[in-house]
Scaffold this active site. Sequence first.
Site, short mmCIF file in Angstrom:
data_model
loop_
_atom_site.label_atom_id
_atom_site.label_comp_id
_atom_site.label_asym_id
_atom_site.label_seq_id
_atom_site.Cartn_x
_atom_site.Cartn_y
_atom_site.Cartn_z
N LEU A 1 -3.46 10.32 -3.75
CA LEU A 1 -2.55 9.02 -3.68
C LEU A 1 -2.12 8.91 -2.35
O LEU A 1 -1.42 9.98 -1.99
CB LEU A 1 -1.53 8.77 -4.82
CG LEU A 1 -2.20 8.67 -6.35
CD1 LEU A 1 -1.09 8.63 -7.04
CD2 LEU A 1 -2.98 7.34 -6.35
N ASP A 2 -2.22 7.92 -1.73
CA ASP A 2 -1.58 7.80 -0.49
C ASP A 2 0.02 7.89 -0.48
O ASP A 2 0.52 7.54 -1.70
CB ASP A 2 -1.84 6.29 0.36
CG ASP A 2 -1.47 5.33 -0.05
OD1 ASP A 2 -0.45 5.09 -0.13
OD2 ASP A 2 -2.22 4.30 -0.29
N MET A 3 0.60 8.03 0.69
CA MET A 3 2.15 8.28 0.48
C MET A 3 2.90 7.08 0.02
O MET A 3 4.02 7.42 -0.78
CB MET A 3 2.45 8.57 1.99
CG MET A 3 3.98 9.07 2.21
SD MET A 3 4.24 9.42 3.79
CE MET A 3 6.23 9.86 3.65
N TYR A 4 2.62 5.95 0.01
CA TYR A 4 3.24 4.78 -0.30
C TYR A 4 2.54 4.30 -1.71
O TYR A 4 3.09 3.26 -2.04
CB TYR A 4 3.31 3.58 0.74
CG TYR A 4 3.77 4.40 1.94
CD1 TYR A 4 5.18 4.52 2.16
CD2 TYR A 4 2.95 4.46 3.13
CE1 TYR A 4 5.55 5.06 3.43
CE2 TYR A 4 3.45 4.85 4.27
CZ TYR A 4 4.93 5.38 4.38
OH TYR A 4 5.21 5.70 5.64
N ARG B 1 -5.90 -1.14 -1.49
CA ARG B 1 -5.19 -1.57 -0.42
C ARG B 1 -6.32 -2.33 0.43
O ARG B 1 -6.07 -3.43 0.91
CB ARG B 1 -4.54 -0.59 0.51
CG ARG B 1 -3.52 -0.01 -0.29
CD ARG B 1 -2.49 1.08 0.54
NE ARG B 1 -1.39 1.61 -0.24
CZ ARG B 1 -0.36 0.85 -0.39
NH1 ARG B 1 -0.11 -0.32 0.19
NH2 ARG B 1 0.64 1.54 -1.08
#
Length: 242
Positions: free
Chosen positions: A106-109, A196
């Site tokens: 999962l990306d950081m955000y 995204r």
Amino acid sequence: MEEIRLQKYLANCGVASRRKCEEYILQGKVKVNGKQILKLGTKVIPEKDEIEYNGNKIINQKKEYTYILLNKPIDYVTTVKDQFNRKTVLDLVKIKNKRLVPVGRLDMYTSGAIILTDDGDFVYKVTHPKHEINKTYNVTLVGNITKEEIEKLENGIDIGGVTTNKANVKILKIDEDKNISRLQITIHEGKNRQIRKMCEAINKKVLSLHRSKIGDITVKDLELGNWRYLKKNEIEKLLKEV
């Protein structure tokens, strides 16, 4: 005595995921019976051969593996160790004598469901592109989404030269006063930052993104930053989907 591929054996011993172990082999970090291995395809007999990684003898002494479900907050990276010294998911899950690795990313955000384990074979099966495990996300977008935009997300959309597979999209809320839309999007692919990019492709800015489920495994009852062990039936059901 049964032969096994070297990268699979290393992964089963908890060194890293199978793909990462392949990288270690190609980087010359692995030896079999004192000989440096530099190509993939090597098979070993665990009961007979001596396998080393970074100079340390690797022995699979595991009888049971650990499987953990974490509800990841934002601002944590999904990696074992970060070169920029950012907070990682392993800062939230600290278990002695366990070499856990994240299953996918999962990306950081992005917050939400992430599984960690020391079972390299499980990591390989669940993350391999040929396996189609549903992942469900809740996303908040700027603007009021239209029926046409929903159809584009559902039917597949170009995200930088690659067309996504069909997705299931459900409108949770459209708030005209706040000028936002909340959607539930379910996909079975795992392309980098896919949700995204899908939203960017319909010119919608993502305000927040949360993965609520992996398969049928949900973080609904887990507070952000908390984790629990997966139940046996959850693991078995997930593996049946691959």
